[in-house]
Design a protein around this motif. Structure first.
Motif, short mmCIF file in Angstrom:
data_model
loop_
_atom_site.label_atom_id
_atom_site.label_comp_id
_atom_site.label_asym_id
_atom_site.label_seq_id
_atom_site.Cartn_x
_atom_site.Cartn_y
_atom_site.Cartn_z
N SER A 316 25.91 98.70 22.71
CA SER A 316 26.03 98.47 24.22
C SER A 316 24.86 98.01 24.86
O SER A 316 25.13 97.34 25.91
CB SER A 316 26.61 99.92 24.40
OG SER A 316 27.57 100.28 23.95
N HIS A 362 27.62 98.66 31.95
CA HIS A 362 27.28 100.04 31.61
C HIS A 362 28.14 100.93 32.19
O HIS A 362 28.57 101.74 31.39
CB HIS A 362 25.94 100.36 32.32
CG HIS A 362 25.47 101.64 32.19
ND1 HIS A 362 25.76 102.84 32.79
CD2 HIS A 362 24.50 102.04 31.21
CE1 HIS A 362 25.17 103.85 32.28
NE2 HIS A 362 24.17 103.41 31.37
N ARG A 363 28.82 100.82 33.21
CA ARG A 363 30.11 101.49 33.61
C ARG A 363 31.40 101.52 32.98
O ARG A 363 31.71 102.24 32.46
CB ARG A 363 30.58 101.10 35.11
CG ARG A 363 29.40 101.74 36.22
CD ARG A 363 29.47 103.42 36.20
NE ARG A 363 30.61 103.86 36.64
CZ ARG A 363 31.28 103.98 37.75
NH1 ARG A 363 30.31 103.54 38.83
NH2 ARG A 363 32.33 104.56 38.17
N THR A 364 31.42 100.09 32.47
CA THR A 364 32.84 100.12 31.55
C THR A 364 32.47 100.59 30.30
O THR A 364 33.36 101.13 29.55
CB THR A 364 33.04 98.53 31.45
OG1 THR A 364 33.17 97.84 32.73
CG2 THR A 364 34.09 98.10 30.62
N LYS A 366 30.51 103.00 29.51
CA LYS A 366 30.45 104.54 29.56
C LYS A 366 31.99 105.07 29.47
O LYS A 366 32.31 106.15 29.18
CB LYS A 366 29.52 104.85 30.64
CG LYS A 366 29.11 106.24 30.53
CD LYS A 366 28.10 106.56 31.61
CE LYS A 366 27.74 108.30 31.73
NZ LYS A 366 26.96 108.28 30.24
N ARG A 367 32.84 104.36 30.61
CA ARG A 367 33.86 104.98 30.50
C ARG A 367 34.87 104.93 29.24
O ARG A 367 35.62 105.89 29.18
CB ARG A 367 34.81 104.10 31.77
CG ARG A 367 36.00 104.61 31.95
CD ARG A 367 36.80 103.58 33.01
NE ARG A 367 35.81 103.24 34.14
CZ ARG A 367 35.45 102.23 34.43
NH1 ARG A 367 36.08 101.01 33.63
NH2 ARG A 367 34.76 101.78 35.35
N ASN A 368 34.36 104.01 28.38
CA ASN A 368 35.14 103.68 27.21
C ASN A 368 34.36 104.64 26.21
O ASN A 368 34.91 104.65 24.83
CB ASN A 368 35.17 102.31 26.62
CG ASN A 368 36.03 101.43 27.45
OD1 ASN A 368 37.13 102.15 28.09
ND2 ASN A 368 35.81 100.34 27.78
N GLY A 369 33.40 105.49 26.54
CA GLY A 369 32.91 106.24 25.42
C GLY A 369 31.68 105.66 24.42
O GLY A 369 31.56 106.45 23.42
N TRP A 370 31.32 104.49 24.77
CA TRP A 370 30.32 103.77 23.96
C TRP A 370 28.98 104.19 24.29
O TRP A 370 28.21 104.17 23.57
CB TRP A 370 30.52 102.24 23.93
CG TRP A 370 31.59 101.72 23.37
CD1 TRP A 370 32.87 102.15 23.28
CD2 TRP A 370 31.56 101.00 22.28
NE1 TRP A 370 33.65 101.55 22.58
CE2 TRP A 370 32.83 100.65 21.89
CE3 TRP A 370 30.63 100.18 21.72
CZ2 TRP A 370 33.21 99.71 20.74
CZ3 TRP A 370 30.82 99.11 20.89
CH2 TRP A 370 32.17 98.91 20.33
#
Length: 371
Positions: A316, A362-364, A366-370
Protein backbone atom coordinates in the motif's frame (compact mmCIF):
# COMPACT_ATOMS: atom_id res chain seq x y z
CA UNK A 1 60.44 -61.37 48.21
CA UNK A 2 60.07 -58.75 45.50
CA UNK A 3 57.41 -60.90 43.80
CA UNK A 4 55.47 -61.11 47.08
CA UNK A 5 55.61 -57.34 47.53
CA UNK A 6 54.35 -56.83 43.96
CA UNK A 7 51.51 -59.28 44.59
CA UNK A 8 50.48 -57.45 47.78
CA UNK A 9 50.58 -54.12 45.94
CA UNK A 10 48.29 -55.50 43.26
CA UNK A 11 45.83 -56.91 45.81
CA UNK A 12 45.51 -53.79 47.98
CA UNK A 13 43.65 -51.64 45.35
CA UNK A 14 41.11 -54.39 44.78
CA UNK A 15 40.56 -54.66 48.54
CA UNK A 16 40.01 -50.92 48.77
CA UNK A 17 37.56 -51.07 45.86
CA UNK A 18 35.72 -53.96 47.51
CA UNK A 19 35.31 -51.98 50.72
CA UNK A 20 33.71 -49.16 48.72
CA UNK A 21 31.32 -51.49 46.91
CA UNK A 22 30.08 -53.30 49.98
CA UNK A 23 30.09 -50.36 52.38
CA UNK A 24 30.08 -51.43 56.06
CA UNK A 25 29.17 -55.05 55.37
CA UNK A 26 31.63 -57.88 55.27
CA UNK A 27 31.63 -58.82 51.61
CA UNK A 28 33.43 -62.11 52.24
CA UNK A 29 30.72 -63.15 54.68
CA UNK A 30 27.69 -61.96 52.72
CA UNK A 31 28.09 -61.57 48.94
CA UNK A 32 24.65 -59.96 48.73
CA UNK A 33 25.72 -57.00 50.88
CA UNK A 34 25.99 -53.81 48.85
CA UNK A 35 26.43 -50.08 49.33
CA UNK A 36 23.54 -49.64 46.87
CA UNK A 37 21.13 -50.99 49.52
CA UNK A 38 19.08 -48.06 50.79
CA UNK A 39 16.92 -50.05 53.20
CA UNK A 40 16.49 -53.72 54.06
CA UNK A 41 13.91 -55.04 56.50
CA UNK A 42 11.76 -58.03 57.42
CA UNK A 43 7.98 -57.62 57.82
CA UNK A 44 5.73 -59.98 59.75
CA UNK A 45 1.98 -59.55 60.28
CA UNK A 46 2.14 -56.13 58.64
CA UNK A 47 4.82 -54.75 60.95
CA UNK A 48 8.54 -54.25 60.64
CA UNK A 49 10.27 -56.91 62.70
CA UNK A 50 12.41 -55.60 65.52
CA UNK A 51 16.14 -55.76 65.19
CA UNK A 52 16.10 -55.56 61.38
CA UNK A 53 17.47 -52.03 61.02
CA UNK A 54 20.92 -53.02 59.74
CA UNK A 55 20.38 -56.37 58.07
CA UNK A 56 22.04 -57.44 54.87
CA UNK A 57 19.81 -59.05 52.22
CA UNK A 58 21.24 -62.47 53.11
CA UNK A 59 20.48 -61.98 56.80
CA UNK A 60 16.98 -60.70 55.98
CA UNK A 61 16.15 -63.82 53.97
CA UNK A 62 17.55 -66.01 56.71
CA UNK A 63 15.17 -64.35 59.16
CA UNK A 64 12.27 -64.84 56.74
CA UNK A 65 13.01 -68.54 56.23
CA UNK A 66 13.28 -69.07 59.96
CA UNK A 67 10.33 -66.99 61.18
CA UNK A 68 8.11 -66.23 58.18
CA UNK A 69 7.02 -62.88 56.75
CA UNK A 70 8.75 -61.24 53.81
CA UNK A 71 11.82 -59.14 53.13
CA UNK A 72 11.79 -55.76 51.40
CA UNK A 73 15.14 -54.67 49.99
CA UNK A 74 15.47 -51.23 48.41
CA UNK A 75 18.40 -50.36 46.14
CA UNK A 76 19.46 -47.22 44.31
CA UNK A 77 21.36 -47.48 41.03
CA UNK A 78 23.31 -50.68 41.77
CA UNK A 79 26.20 -51.73 39.56
CA UNK A 80 26.52 -55.21 38.13
CA UNK A 81 29.00 -56.16 40.85
CA UNK A 82 26.76 -54.78 43.59
CA UNK A 83 23.66 -56.55 42.31
CA UNK A 84 25.31 -59.88 41.49
CA UNK A 85 25.23 -61.16 45.09
CA UNK A 86 21.58 -60.16 45.60
CA UNK A 87 20.58 -61.76 42.29
CA UNK A 88 22.27 -65.00 43.31
CA UNK A 89 20.70 -64.91 46.78
CA UNK A 90 17.15 -64.56 45.44
CA UNK A 91 17.57 -66.55 42.22
CA UNK A 92 16.66 -63.65 39.93
CA UNK A 93 16.61 -64.25 36.18
CA UNK A 94 19.69 -62.88 34.35
CA UNK A 95 17.56 -60.99 31.77
CA UNK A 96 15.63 -59.19 34.51
CA UNK A 97 18.87 -58.46 36.36
CA UNK A 98 20.38 -56.94 33.22
CA UNK A 99 17.33 -54.70 32.78
CA UNK A 100 17.41 -53.63 36.43
CA UNK A 101 21.09 -52.69 36.33
CA UNK A 102 21.21 -50.83 33.02
CA UNK A 103 17.81 -49.10 33.33
CA UNK A 104 16.28 -47.07 30.43
CA UNK A 105 13.61 -49.74 30.09
CA UNK A 106 10.09 -49.50 28.76
CA UNK A 107 7.37 -49.92 31.45
CA UNK A 108 6.42 -53.60 31.47
CA UNK A 109 5.40 -56.64 33.49
CA UNK A 110 7.21 -59.96 33.02
CA UNK A 111 7.12 -63.26 34.87
CA UNK A 112 10.26 -65.30 35.45
CA UNK A 113 9.48 -68.59 37.19
CA UNK A 114 8.28 -67.57 40.67
CA UNK A 115 9.16 -63.89 40.34
CA UNK A 116 7.30 -60.96 38.83
CA UNK A 117 9.45 -58.23 37.32
CA UNK A 118 7.74 -54.85 36.92
CA UNK A 119 9.19 -51.66 35.46
CA UNK A 120 7.72 -48.24 36.23
CA UNK A 121 8.82 -44.88 34.86
CA UNK A 122 8.58 -42.12 37.43
CA UNK A 123 7.81 -38.55 36.36
CA UNK A 124 8.71 -35.41 38.30
CA UNK A 125 7.51 -31.92 37.34
CA UNK A 126 10.29 -29.33 37.17
CA UNK A 127 9.18 -25.97 38.54
CA UNK A 128 10.08 -22.98 36.36
CA UNK A 129 9.39 -19.28 36.68
CA UNK A 130 8.74 -18.91 32.95
CA UNK A 131 8.25 -21.43 30.18
CA UNK A 132 10.86 -20.94 27.46
CA UNK A 133 11.93 -22.81 24.34
CA UNK A 134 14.57 -24.63 26.43
CA UNK A 135 12.65 -25.20 29.67
CA UNK A 136 12.79 -28.68 31.15
CA UNK A 137 9.24 -29.49 32.24
CA UNK A 138 9.55 -33.11 33.40
CA UNK A 139 12.30 -35.33 34.74
CA UNK A 140 12.07 -39.10 34.44
CA UNK A 141 13.37 -41.93 36.57
CA UNK A 142 12.73 -45.63 36.89
CA UNK A 143 11.61 -48.05 39.57
CA UNK A 144 12.02 -51.78 38.99
CA UNK A 145 10.28 -54.21 41.31
CA UNK A 146 11.05 -57.91 41.80
CA UNK A 147 8.12 -59.57 43.58
CA UNK A 148 8.37 -63.09 44.99
CA UNK A 149 6.49 -65.20 47.50
CA UNK A 150 8.51 -63.87 50.44
CA UNK A 151 10.48 -60.91 49.15
CA UNK A 152 10.26 -57.60 47.33
CA UNK A 153 13.31 -55.98 45.74
CA UNK A 154 12.96 -52.42 44.46
CA UNK A 155 15.65 -50.92 42.25
CA UNK A 156 15.46 -47.17 41.70
CA UNK A 157 17.25 -45.13 39.04
CA UNK A 158 17.35 -41.34 38.89
CA UNK A 159 17.32 -38.62 41.51
CA UNK A 160 13.53 -38.53 41.79
CA UNK A 161 10.97 -41.10 42.90
CA UNK A 162 12.30 -41.97 46.36
CA UNK A 163 10.30 -44.73 48.07
CA UNK A 164 11.26 -43.82 51.63
CA UNK A 165 8.03 -41.92 52.35
CA UNK A 166 6.04 -44.75 50.74
CA UNK A 167 7.71 -47.32 52.99
CA UNK A 168 6.88 -45.29 56.10
CA UNK A 169 3.30 -44.80 54.94
CA UNK A 170 2.91 -48.53 54.38
CA UNK A 171 4.34 -49.27 57.81
CA UNK A 172 1.56 -47.12 59.24
CA UNK A 173 -1.01 -49.38 57.55
CA UNK A 174 -0.27 -52.87 58.93
CA UNK A 175 -3.54 -54.29 57.68
CA UNK A 176 -2.55 -53.65 54.07
CA UNK A 177 1.11 -54.56 54.58
CA UNK A 178 0.08 -57.89 56.12
CA UNK A 179 -1.11 -59.03 52.68
CA UNK A 180 2.49 -59.56 51.68
CA UNK A 181 4.72 -58.52 48.79
CA UNK A 182 1.78 -57.86 46.46
CA UNK A 183 0.67 -55.02 48.75
CA UNK A 184 4.08 -53.39 48.26
CA UNK A 185 3.81 -53.77 44.49
CA UNK A 186 0.36 -52.17 44.54
CA UNK A 187 1.56 -49.28 46.71
CA UNK A 188 4.46 -48.60 44.35
CA UNK A 189 2.14 -48.62 41.33
CA UNK A 190 -0.31 -46.33 43.12
CA UNK A 191 2.53 -44.01 44.17
CA UNK A 192 3.84 -43.77 40.60
CA UNK A 193 0.39 -43.12 39.08
CA UNK A 194 -0.38 -40.48 41.73
CA UNK A 195 2.78 -38.76 40.56
CA UNK A 196 1.45 -38.87 37.00
CA UNK A 197 -1.78 -37.17 38.12
CA UNK A 198 0.13 -34.35 39.82
CA UNK A 199 2.37 -33.82 36.78
CA UNK A 200 -0.64 -33.80 34.42
CA UNK A 201 -2.29 -31.05 36.48
CA UNK A 202 0.89 -28.95 36.42
CA UNK A 203 1.38 -29.44 32.67
CA UNK A 204 -2.24 -28.39 32.09
CA UNK A 205 -1.36 -25.00 33.60
CA UNK A 206 1.62 -24.64 31.22
CA UNK A 207 -0.51 -25.53 28.21
CA UNK A 208 -3.22 -23.08 29.28
CA UNK A 209 -0.60 -20.34 29.59
CA UNK A 210 0.75 -20.99 26.10
CA UNK A 211 -2.76 -21.16 24.66
CA UNK A 212 -3.69 -17.80 26.18
CA UNK A 213 -0.51 -16.22 24.84
CA UNK A 214 -1.06 -17.57 21.34
CA UNK A 215 -4.68 -16.46 21.05
CA UNK A 216 -4.33 -13.08 22.75
CA UNK A 217 -4.86 -10.09 20.45
CA UNK A 218 -1.71 -8.57 18.90
CA UNK A 219 -2.64 -5.10 20.17
CA UNK A 220 -2.66 -6.56 23.70
CA UNK A 221 0.83 -7.92 23.51
CA UNK A 222 0.03 -11.26 21.91
CA UNK A 223 2.78 -13.07 19.98
CA UNK A 224 3.01 -13.26 16.20
CA UNK A 225 4.59 -16.69 15.62
CA UNK A 226 7.32 -16.32 18.26
CA UNK A 227 5.79 -18.99 20.53
CA UNK A 228 6.52 -21.91 18.20
CA UNK A 229 9.69 -22.79 20.15
CA UNK A 230 7.84 -22.91 23.48
CA UNK A 231 5.05 -25.00 22.02
CA UNK A 232 7.47 -27.45 20.43
CA UNK A 233 9.45 -27.82 23.67
CA UNK A 234 6.26 -28.43 25.62
CA UNK A 235 5.21 -31.00 23.03
CA UNK A 236 8.51 -32.85 23.49
CA UNK A 237 7.95 -32.96 27.24
CA UNK A 238 4.41 -34.28 26.72
CA UNK A 239 5.88 -36.98 24.48
CA UNK A 240 8.27 -37.98 27.28
CA UNK A 241 5.31 -38.14 29.63
CA UNK A 242 3.40 -40.26 27.13
CA UNK A 243 6.27 -42.77 26.92
CA UNK A 244 5.93 -43.36 30.64
CA UNK A 245 2.15 -43.65 30.76
CA UNK A 246 1.07 -45.52 27.61
CA UNK A 247 3.17 -48.72 27.97
CA UNK A 248 2.02 -49.13 31.59
CA UNK A 249 -1.65 -49.56 30.63
CA UNK A 250 -1.34 -53.25 29.71
CA UNK A 251 0.66 -54.28 32.84
CA UNK A 252 -1.89 -52.57 35.07
CA UNK A 253 -4.69 -54.30 33.21
CA UNK A 254 -2.98 -57.66 33.70
CA UNK A 255 -2.45 -57.06 37.41
CA UNK A 256 -6.06 -55.98 37.90
CA UNK A 257 -7.80 -58.65 35.81
CA UNK A 258 -5.65 -61.73 35.32
CA UNK A 259 -5.35 -64.12 38.30
CA UNK A 260 -1.72 -64.44 39.39
CA UNK A 261 -0.31 -66.74 42.01
CA UNK A 262 2.01 -64.05 43.36
CA UNK A 263 -0.77 -61.45 43.69
CA UNK A 264 -3.18 -61.65 46.61
CA UNK A 265 -6.77 -61.76 45.23
CA UNK A 266 -7.77 -59.12 47.77
CA UNK A 267 -5.14 -56.78 46.32
CA UNK A 268 -6.35 -57.10 42.74
CA UNK A 269 -9.32 -54.81 43.32
CA UNK A 270 -6.85 -52.14 44.43
CA UNK A 271 -4.98 -52.58 41.16
CA UNK A 272 -8.25 -51.89 39.34
CA UNK A 273 -8.38 -48.46 40.98
CA UNK A 274 -4.79 -47.77 39.92
CA UNK A 275 -5.57 -48.91 36.37
CA UNK A 276 -8.57 -46.58 36.27
CA UNK A 277 -6.47 -43.59 37.38
CA UNK A 278 -3.80 -44.49 34.85
CA UNK A 279 -6.37 -44.65 32.04
CA UNK A 280 -7.60 -41.19 33.00
CA UNK A 281 -4.06 -39.78 32.94
CA UNK A 282 -3.46 -41.45 29.57
CA UNK A 283 -6.53 -39.73 28.12
CA UNK A 284 -5.27 -36.40 29.45
CA UNK A 285 -1.83 -36.90 27.92
CA UNK A 286 -3.34 -37.80 24.54
CA UNK A 287 -5.50 -34.67 24.84
CA UNK A 288 -2.41 -32.58 25.64
CA UNK A 289 -0.68 -33.86 22.52
CA UNK A 290 -3.63 -33.12 20.26
CA UNK A 291 -4.23 -29.70 21.83
CA UNK A 292 -0.59 -28.71 21.38
CA UNK A 293 -0.81 -29.75 17.73
CA UNK A 294 -3.79 -27.45 17.30
CA UNK A 295 -2.08 -24.60 19.17
CA UNK A 296 1.06 -24.98 17.05
CA UNK A 297 -0.97 -24.93 13.83
CA UNK A 298 -2.89 -21.87 15.02
CA UNK A 299 0.35 -20.15 15.95
CA UNK A 300 1.85 -20.81 12.53
CA UNK A 301 -1.38 -19.67 10.85
CA UNK A 302 -1.29 -16.43 12.85
CA UNK A 303 2.31 -15.89 11.81
CA UNK A 304 1.33 -16.38 8.16
CA UNK A 305 -1.60 -13.97 8.49
CA UNK A 306 0.64 -11.40 10.18
CA UNK A 307 3.18 -11.67 7.37
CA UNK A 308 0.42 -11.20 4.80
CA UNK A 309 -0.78 -8.10 6.64
CA UNK A 310 2.74 -6.70 6.66
CA UNK A 311 3.08 -7.36 2.95
CA UNK A 312 -0.23 -5.58 2.26
CA UNK A 313 0.91 -2.53 4.23
CA UNK A 314 4.24 -2.45 2.43
CA UNK A 315 2.46 -2.77 -0.92
CA UNK A 316 0.00 0.00 0.00
CA UNK A 317 2.71 2.47 0.92
CA UNK A 318 4.64 1.53 -2.20
CA UNK A 319 1.54 2.35 -4.27
CA UNK A 320 1.18 5.74 -2.58
CA UNK A 321 4.84 6.59 -3.06
CA UNK A 322 4.66 5.53 -6.72
CA UNK A 323 2.44 8.53 -7.57
CA UNK A 324 4.91 11.33 -6.69
CA UNK A 325 7.76 9.20 -7.99
CA UNK A 326 6.08 8.89 -11.38
CA UNK A 327 5.15 12.56 -11.65
CA UNK A 328 8.53 13.78 -10.50
CA UNK A 329 10.17 11.31 -12.84
CA UNK A 330 8.21 12.64 -15.80
CA UNK A 331 9.11 16.26 -15.07
CA UNK A 332 12.68 15.33 -14.40
CA UNK A 333 13.32 14.26 -18.01
CA UNK A 334 14.51 17.80 -18.89
CA UNK A 335 12.87 18.01 -22.32
CA UNK A 336 12.65 21.56 -23.66
CA UNK A 337 9.06 21.40 -24.87
CA UNK A 338 6.93 20.10 -21.98
CA UNK A 339 3.49 21.44 -20.88
CA UNK A 340 3.25 23.76 -17.91
CA UNK A 341 7.05 24.26 -17.70
CA UNK A 342 6.68 28.02 -18.17
CA UNK A 343 3.36 28.30 -16.34
CA UNK A 344 3.37 30.39 -13.17
CA UNK A 345 1.16 28.00 -11.14
CA UNK A 346 2.49 24.73 -12.57
CA UNK A 347 4.67 23.83 -9.57
CA UNK A 348 1.88 24.33 -7.05
CA UNK A 349 -0.61 22.46 -9.20
CA UNK A 350 1.68 19.44 -9.48
CA UNK A 351 2.24 19.33 -5.71
CA UNK A 352 -1.50 19.68 -5.07
CA UNK A 353 -2.25 16.91 -7.58
CA UNK A 354 0.29 14.62 -5.91
CA UNK A 355 -1.23 15.28 -2.48
CA UNK A 356 -4.80 14.70 -3.67
CA UNK A 357 -4.01 11.49 -5.50
CA UNK A 358 -1.94 10.10 -2.58
CA UNK A 359 -4.68 11.00 -0.11
CA UNK A 360 -7.29 9.30 -2.29
CA UNK A 361 -5.23 6.13 -2.59
CA UNK A 362 -4.60 6.13 1.19
CA UNK A 363 -8.33 6.49 1.95
CA UNK A 364 -9.23 3.71 -0.48
CA UNK A 365 -6.65 1.29 0.90
CA UNK A 366 -7.57 2.08 4.49
CA UNK A 367 -11.26 1.54 3.75
CA UNK A 368 -10.42 -1.90 2.32
CA UNK A 369 -8.37 -2.87 5.39
CA UNK A 370 -4.95 -2.76 3.78
CA UNK A 371 -3.73 0.01 6.07
Amino acid sequence: MSMIRDLRAAVRPSLRKSSVVYSNYDATRDPSASSAVVDCAVYRDGRRARGTEHLTPHEAMTRVREGGGFAWIGLHEPTEAEFAGIAAEFGLHPLAVEDAVHAHQRPKLERYDDTLFTVFKTIHYVDHAELTATSEVVETGEVMCFTGQDFVITVRHGGQGSLRALRHRLQDDPELLAKGPSSVLHSIADHVVDGYIAVAAAMQDDIDEVEIDVFSAPDKGGPRGSDAGRIYQLKREVLEFKRAVSPLLRPMQQLSERPMRLIDPNIQKYFRDVADHLARVHEEVIGFDELLNSILQANLAQATVAQNEDMRKITSWAAIIAVPTMICGVYGMNFEHMPELKWKYGYGLVLASIAVVCFGIHRTLKRNGWL
